[in-house]
Design an enzyme around this catalytic site. Structure first.
Site, PDB file in Angstrom:
ATOM      1  CE  LYS A  52      -5.711   2.496  -0.672  1.00 24.09           C
ATOM      2  NZ  LYS A  52      -7.064   2.659  -0.121  1.00 24.09           N
ATOM      3  CD  GLN A  96      -9.051   5.731   0.252  1.00 27.22           C
ATOM      4  OE1 GLN A  96      -8.787   4.727  -0.393  1.00 27.22           O
ATOM      5  NE2 GLN A  96      -8.527   5.946   1.433  1.00 27.22           N
ATOM      6  CG  ASP A 119     -10.987  -1.447   0.688  1.00 26.42           C
ATOM      7  OD1 ASP A 119      -9.777  -1.465   0.962  1.00 26.42           O
ATOM      8  OD2 ASP A 119     -11.584  -0.431   0.279  1.00 26.42           O
TER       9      ASP A 119
HETATM   10  N1  GUN Z   1      -9.842   4.849   4.285  1.00 23.27           N
HETATM   11  C1  GUN Z   1      -8.874   4.582   5.195  1.00 23.27           C
HETATM   12  N2  GUN Z   1      -8.381   3.333   5.001  1.00 23.27           N
HETATM   13  C2  GUN Z   1      -9.052   2.811   3.958  1.00 23.27           C
HETATM   14  C3  GUN Z   1      -8.988   1.559   3.288  1.00 23.27           C
HETATM   15  O1  GUN Z   1      -8.217   0.652   3.630  1.00 23.27           O
HETATM   16  N3  GUN Z   1      -9.837   1.417   2.239  1.00 23.27           N
HETATM   17  C4  GUN Z   1     -10.712   2.377   1.856  1.00 23.27           C
HETATM   18  N4  GUN Z   1     -11.535   2.119   0.825  1.00 23.27           N
HETATM   19  N5  GUN Z   1     -10.794   3.549   2.463  1.00 23.27           N
HETATM   20  C5  GUN Z   1      -9.974   3.756   3.507  1.00 23.27           C
END
Ligand code: GUN
Length: 293
Positions: A52, A96, A119
């Site tokens: 990211k 995350q 998100d």
């Molecule tokens: N863990 C797995 N997929 C995601 C996501 O799209 N966002 C976040 N914050 N954590 C995750």
């Protein structure tokens, strides 16, 4: 059978976002800034967050990575969320997941200002998505819609079977596929680990979206000739042939299912690259205050 190339589509969108960032810069506007909060050292989470941050750089965004050790308290993490909520420099941020067991994920998600929730996990965004209002749509479902759109796959009136009912993929995906829009206008069935007639449902499906996290779950005898198959699975299986020591494995037995499909996403290179790019799109929308003022 046509392969849906998520890698190529995501590269194209990355270019489009980078061009937009250039226009913003030239006009003297604020460069979008994404912050990512990472707790602990889980291998998968480390990789996702690193990707990211790297993609932010590639499209020209500002990014900040905030790290905590596994033993961070819920109070400390809530204080971090509050700081990011109030920091005018930060346009959007993510925490995350998964978080360690002593921290309530739901409490953290609900503490995030929904206007910075790129998100799309906050109940305000989930609720607005469910009733078709402008909002941040979570990245994986948004990426899948984008693939259906860019490949001009017909969805109106089709029977879409979603396998999986997670808050991150299955539930929002089912909702979006039934929305009065394109992509959408489907008749949607959701199957999950407790469904009795999953195979029969899949055999009826024009579009199958598999998000169970069970490697190679979907087999050829569960798929109708000409179906569209979208594979959201990304299980890390140990491998002696790759440098990393693992191999990403989808939820579809690709070799036997793909000959029956009109379209299918591979793993890797299908849905995965689209997920990160959708987060970038949400960050751009947050930076431009296009959804919430
Ligand atoms: N863990 C797995 N997929 C995601 C996501 O799209 N966002 C976040 N914050 N954590 C995750």
């Amino acid at each position: 059978m046509q392969l849906i190339d998520g890698k190529a589509v995501s590269s194209q969108i990355k270019k489009e976002i980078a061009e937009e960032v250039n226009r913003i810069r030239e006009a003297g506007g604020k460069i979008p800034h994404l912050a990512a909060v990472l707790v602990g050292h889980d291998g998968g989470s480390e990789t996702y967050v690193a990707n990211k941050v790297k993609t932010c750089e590639e499209v020209g965004f500002q990014s900040s990575l905030i790290r905590y050790e596994e033993d961070v308290t819920e109070e400390e993490l809530l204080a971090c969320v509050e700081r990011l909520n109030n920091d005018p420099e930060i346009d959007g941020f993510i925490v995350q997941l998964p978080l360690p067991d002593h921290i309530s994920e739901q409490k953290i998600i609900e503490a995030i200002d929904y206007r910075k929730d790129v998100d799309g996990f906050h109940p305000v965004n989930v609720g607005r998505m469910a009733i078709g209002l402008p909002c941040f749509v979570s990245a994986t479902p948004a990426g899948i819609l984008e693939l259906l759109k860019r490949y001009e796959i017909e969805t109106k009136g089709k029977h879409c079977v979603v396998l999986g009912r997670s808050n991150i993929v299955g539930k929002p995906m089912a909702n979006l596929m039934m929305q009065k829009a394109y992509p959408g206008d489907c008749t949607v069935t959701v199957c999950h680990s407790r469904s009795n007639n999953l195979k029969e449902m899949c055999l009826e499906a024009d579009i199958i979206i598999v998000a169970l996290g069970v490697p190679e779950f979907l087999k050829a005898d569960m798929v109708k000739e000409g179906a569209v198959v979208i594979d959201v699975g990304t299980t890390r299986m140990p491998s002696s042939v790759t440098k990393s020591g693992y191999k990403l494995t989808g939820d579809v037995r690709f070799d036997e299912v793909s000959p029956k499909c009109s379209y299918i996403t591979p793993v890797p290179g299908g849905v995965g690259p689209m997920t990160i790019i959708s987060l970038m799109k949400n960050t751009l929308l947050a930076g431009k205050k296009e959804i919430y003022k």
